[in-house]
Motif scaffolding. Structure first.
Motif, short mmCIF file in Angstrom:
data_model
loop_
_atom_site.label_atom_id
_atom_site.label_comp_id
_atom_site.label_asym_id
_atom_site.label_seq_id
_atom_site.Cartn_x
_atom_site.Cartn_y
_atom_site.Cartn_z
N GLN A 17 0.70 -1.21 0.01
CA GLN A 17 -0.17 -0.04 0.17
C GLN A 17 0.83 1.25 0.19
N ASP A 18 1.82 1.18 0.84
CA ASP A 18 2.59 2.26 0.78
C ASP A 18 3.45 2.60 -0.57
N GLN A 19 4.14 1.52 -1.17
CA GLN A 19 4.59 1.76 -2.26
C GLN A 19 3.42 2.13 -3.34
N LEU A 20 2.49 1.83 -3.50
CA LEU A 20 1.32 2.13 -4.59
C LEU A 20 1.20 3.40 -4.27
N GLU A 21 1.15 3.96 -3.05
CA GLU A 21 0.73 5.48 -2.98
C GLU A 21 1.71 6.38 -3.51
N LYS A 22 3.05 5.94 -3.19
CA LYS A 22 4.12 6.86 -3.48
C LYS A 22 4.08 6.72 -5.17
N LEU A 23 3.87 5.83 -5.62
CA LEU A 23 3.93 5.47 -7.30
C LEU A 23 3.05 6.32 -7.92
N GLU A 24 1.74 6.16 -7.45
CA GLU A 24 0.53 7.16 -7.80
C GLU A 24 0.78 8.52 -7.45
N GLU A 25 1.49 8.86 -6.56
CA GLU A 25 1.79 10.20 -6.50
C GLU A 25 2.76 11.02 -7.45
N ILE A 26 3.47 10.13 -8.04
CA ILE A 26 4.47 10.73 -9.15
C ILE A 26 4.00 10.00 -10.50
N GLY A 27 2.75 9.55 -10.75
CA GLY A 27 1.97 9.32 -11.90
C GLY A 27 2.22 7.96 -12.53
N ILE A 28 2.82 7.24 -11.82
CA ILE A 28 2.95 5.65 -12.24
C ILE A 28 1.91 4.81 -11.77
N ARG A 29 1.10 4.14 -12.75
CA ARG A 29 -0.13 3.49 -12.39
C ARG A 29 0.29 2.00 -11.96
N ALA A 30 -0.20 1.81 -10.76
CA ALA A 30 0.35 0.39 -10.35
C ALA A 30 -1.17 -0.21 -9.74
N ALA A 31 -0.94 -1.40 -9.78
CA ALA A 31 -2.26 -2.31 -8.95
C ALA A 31 -1.66 -3.09 -7.63
N GLN A 32 -2.44 -3.49 -6.85
CA GLN A 32 -2.12 -4.37 -5.83
C GLN A 32 -3.41 -5.35 -5.68
N LEU A 33 -2.88 -6.67 -5.41
CA LEU A 33 -3.89 -7.79 -5.26
C LEU A 33 -3.31 -8.53 -3.68
N ASN A 34 -4.15 -8.36 -2.92
CA ASN A 34 -4.02 -9.05 -1.61
C ASN A 34 -5.33 -9.12 -0.70
N SER A 35 -5.39 -10.02 0.44
CA SER A 35 -6.38 -10.52 0.87
C SER A 35 -7.21 -9.21 1.54
N SER A 36 -6.70 -8.07 1.78
CA SER A 36 -7.16 -6.98 2.66
C SER A 36 -8.05 -6.04 1.73
N LEU A 37 -8.02 -6.24 0.42
CA LEU A 37 -8.95 -5.41 -0.44
C LEU A 37 -10.31 -5.74 -0.55
N PRO A 38 -11.19 -4.66 -0.45
CA PRO A 38 -12.68 -4.98 -0.68
C PRO A 38 -12.84 -5.59 -1.95
N ARG A 39 -13.90 -6.40 -2.26
CA ARG A 39 -14.20 -6.80 -3.73
C ARG A 39 -14.11 -5.85 -4.66
N ALA A 40 -14.82 -4.64 -4.41
CA ALA A 40 -14.89 -3.75 -5.41
C ALA A 40 -13.45 -3.10 -5.94
N GLU A 41 -12.67 -3.23 -4.93
CA GLU A 41 -11.30 -2.74 -5.42
C GLU A 41 -10.62 -3.83 -5.88
N GLU A 42 -10.79 -5.06 -5.53
CA GLU A 42 -10.27 -6.23 -6.15
C GLU A 42 -10.32 -6.27 -7.54
N LEU A 43 -11.83 -6.11 -7.79
CA LEU A 43 -12.21 -6.31 -9.19
C LEU A 43 -11.60 -5.23 -9.95
N GLU A 44 -11.51 -3.98 -9.56
CA GLU A 44 -10.86 -2.92 -10.30
C GLU A 44 -9.48 -3.04 -10.65
N ALA A 45 -8.76 -3.65 -9.64
CA ALA A 45 -7.39 -3.93 -9.84
C ALA A 45 -7.07 -5.29 -11.04
N LEU A 46 -7.90 -6.12 -10.97
CA LEU A 46 -7.85 -7.42 -11.82
C LEU A 46 -8.20 -6.73 -13.39
#
Length: 567
Positions: free
Chosen positions: A91-120
């Motif tokens: 989550q920390d790495q993802l937020e830092k990348l998005e702050e500098i304009g790099i698109r990233a996704a994360q998949l793990n057990s903590s994500l709500p279903r809607a966020e997981e589907l968006e990442a997929l």
């Protein structure tokens, strides 16, 4: 064209490509990442990755390992998959990348279903350049199939020592990464870690199925970390020492305890003393752990008291001290945990409170259950039964075994696969190999972890040896990790360098350890002894030719046995 002309032309082409790459990397550093220049080793790793080589980077904490994959990920046309053991770090790495304009996704057990589907969906649309996932997620056939339909140009394994059965933080979930590498068509691999002995380096390559790892080791030495060991004679004295240390240290710090009980007791002691303190261990509710971490990270709490559940991947640069209440299981764990201090390059203190009785606690932890031959046979028989209907998934085997499933089923499967009794296909489904195995084969495979337990015991003895030694702390660490830093003799900043065991000395003078006199009478723990230029003291411990002695006024020192005389 003559061969010499062809050679010259090839050299000019290589030089031109290198110059263009340097300009590209430099532009990315300044324009995207806001960094003026790379640190030692980073460019070597980046070049190795961009050349398509399988790479193992061994770099100290705080040396910028993330840039080693973020820069290539910004250049390579396909996706970069980053396997990480910690959801909070993702989550920390993802937020830092998005702050500098790099698109990233994360998949793990903590994500709500809607966020997981968006990442997929972002992975399916190939709109995320960097994909973070846990090793558990990478082992899921449906997720692997999604990656197989994408273009994966780089697979990054963070905290790569976790993949090695000889590593200090071995995690069974990492054992499936090698199969995933093969299933993805063997894209280049970048493995990242702060520590790895020669055995661990070789084992990482073997577990990944990679024979040509380009190992780039920038060395473990960090001169801003000042190491010391404080000897304790009993638990009450150690608690008092811990409180005094925390009070005397400036800035923020981490206090590590070996057990939940010890962490909670130290937290209560510091809180009662008016210290600004937070608590973190694996038995706390997830929300409470997140709250504690946030309080520490944002500066609302000065001290974090924690078990080793806290710290891996924590990006807090201004930690000024790390205090260990108990001896860790091995020097790899101690270096990793103490290395969370001083990431900003400023001086930080790393202190171990050593009570000889604490060794028994780690010995208790070492009594782990590893697969035995009969358990391997049970898993194999269940696999054969399932295979009657074709290749089967891990979850099907787990359900088939039910309560009879060994606690480390993933370890059993990896052993059976390494022994060529089971095999996996590109979808990570399992099936038995041809032939009927003998009882001796199961015994031989089970023996792998009997060897591991013996290595664990040896590693604990080396940790205790460090705690009791009178030599330079950094020199001991460098020797343990096989780090041959040219010309290094002593750090001049640890407790043993500043106050050598056999006599006090001026730090500005040249110091050389003299040869000790011939060994005298037998020295026993608890006996009264004397040392030239010191008062009479009590022997706390004897380890080989090193004797640790408690003197009046709570002074504790370690001497070569030849300098110690019974009273």
């Amino acid at each position: 064209m003559a061969s010499s002309d062809k050679s010259a032309a090839a050299q000019r082409r290589v030089a031109k490509e290198a110059t263009a790459r340097t300009r590209l990397i430099g532009g990315l550093l300044r324009r995207v990442f806001g960094v003026e220049s790379l640190r030692p080793g980073q460019r070597q790793v980046i070049d190795s990755v961009l050349a398509g080589r399988n790479t193992l980077a061994i770099m100290p904490t705080g040396s910028g390992k993330s840039l080693c994959y973020q820069i290539p990920a910004s250049i390579l046309p396909g996706a970069t998959v980053v396997v990480s053991p910690l959801i909070s770090l993702m989550q920390d790495q993802l937020e830092k990348l998005e702050e500098i304009g790099i698109r990233a996704a994360q998949l793990n057990s903590s994500l709500p279903r809607a966020e997981e589907l968006e990442a997929l969906e972002s992975i399916r649309a190939r709109s995320s350049g960097i994909i973070f996932c846990t090793p558990e997620r990478l082992a899921m056939p449906e997720f692997l199939a999604l990656l197989q339909a994408s273009q994966v140009d780089l697979l990054v394994i963070d905290e790569a020592h976790c993949i090695s059965q000889w590593g200090h933080d071995f995690r069974p979930a990492y054992l499936g990464i090698g199969a995933a590498v093969a299933a993805l068509g063997r894209p280049p691999v970048l493995a990242l870690t702060a520590t790895a002995t020669g055995d661990v380096v070789a084992d990482i390559g073997q577990q990944l199925g990679v024979a040509d790892l380009n190992v780039i080791n920038t060395g473990i030495y960090r001169p801003n970390l000042h190491y010391q060991v404080v000897q304790s004679t009993n638990p009450d004295e150690k608690r008092a020492q811990a409180l005094e240390r925390v009070r005397s240290e400036t800035g923020v710090g981490i206090v590590y305890a070996a057990t939940v009980k010890a962490a909670e007791e130290m937290y209560a002691l510091l809180e009662a003393a008016g210290e600004s303190v937070a608590l973190y261990h694996g038995k706390l509710p997830a929300q409470q752990r997140r709250d504690s971490q946030e309080l520490f990270m944002n500066g609302a709490r000065r001290v974090m008291v924690a078990t080793n559940a806290f710290g891996m991947g924590i990006d807090k640069a201004d930690v000024r001290f790390v205090l260990h209440l108990q001896v860790p299981a091995n020097l790899e764990a101690y270096y990793q945990e103490s290395g969370r201090a001083g990431r900003d390059g400023q001086i930080a203190n790393c202190t171990l409170l050593y009570l000889q009785a604490d060794k028994r606690l780690q010995q208790f932890f070492l009594v782990k259950h590893y697969p035995e031959a009969n358990e391997l046979r049970t898993v194999y028989d269940a696999a054969c039964k399932l295979a009657a209907g074709g290749p089967f998934a891990f979850d099907a085997l787990k359900a088939e075994l039910g309560e009879a499933a060994p606690a480390m089923l993933q370890v059993c499967l990896k052993l059976l696969k390494d022994g060529k009794l089971l095999k996996q296909n590109r979808r990570l489904a399992w099936q038995p190999a041809a032939g009927e195995p003998s009882a001796a084969q199961f015994e031989r495979l089970a023996g792998v972890y009997a060897d591991k337990q013996e290595r664990d015991r040896e590693a604990l003895e080396q940790m205790v040896g460090y705690a009791q030694s009178g030599y330079c702390r950094w020199k001991l660490l460098l020797d343990y990790f096989g780090d041959e830093t040219p010309g290094f003799e002593r750090c001049c900043q640890c407790d043993n360098c500043l106050a050598p065991p056999q006599a006090a000395f001026d730090p500005g003078e040249t110091f050389a350890m003299p040869a000790p006199p011939a060994a005298g009478p037998q020295i026993e723990v608890g006996s009264q002894v004397k040392v030239a230029k010191f008062d009479i003291g009590t022997v706390l411990s004897v380890a080989g030719d090193q004797v640790t002695i408690a003197f009046p006024e709570n002074t504790t020192k370690t001497f070569m046995a030849g300098f110690v005389e019974p009273v």
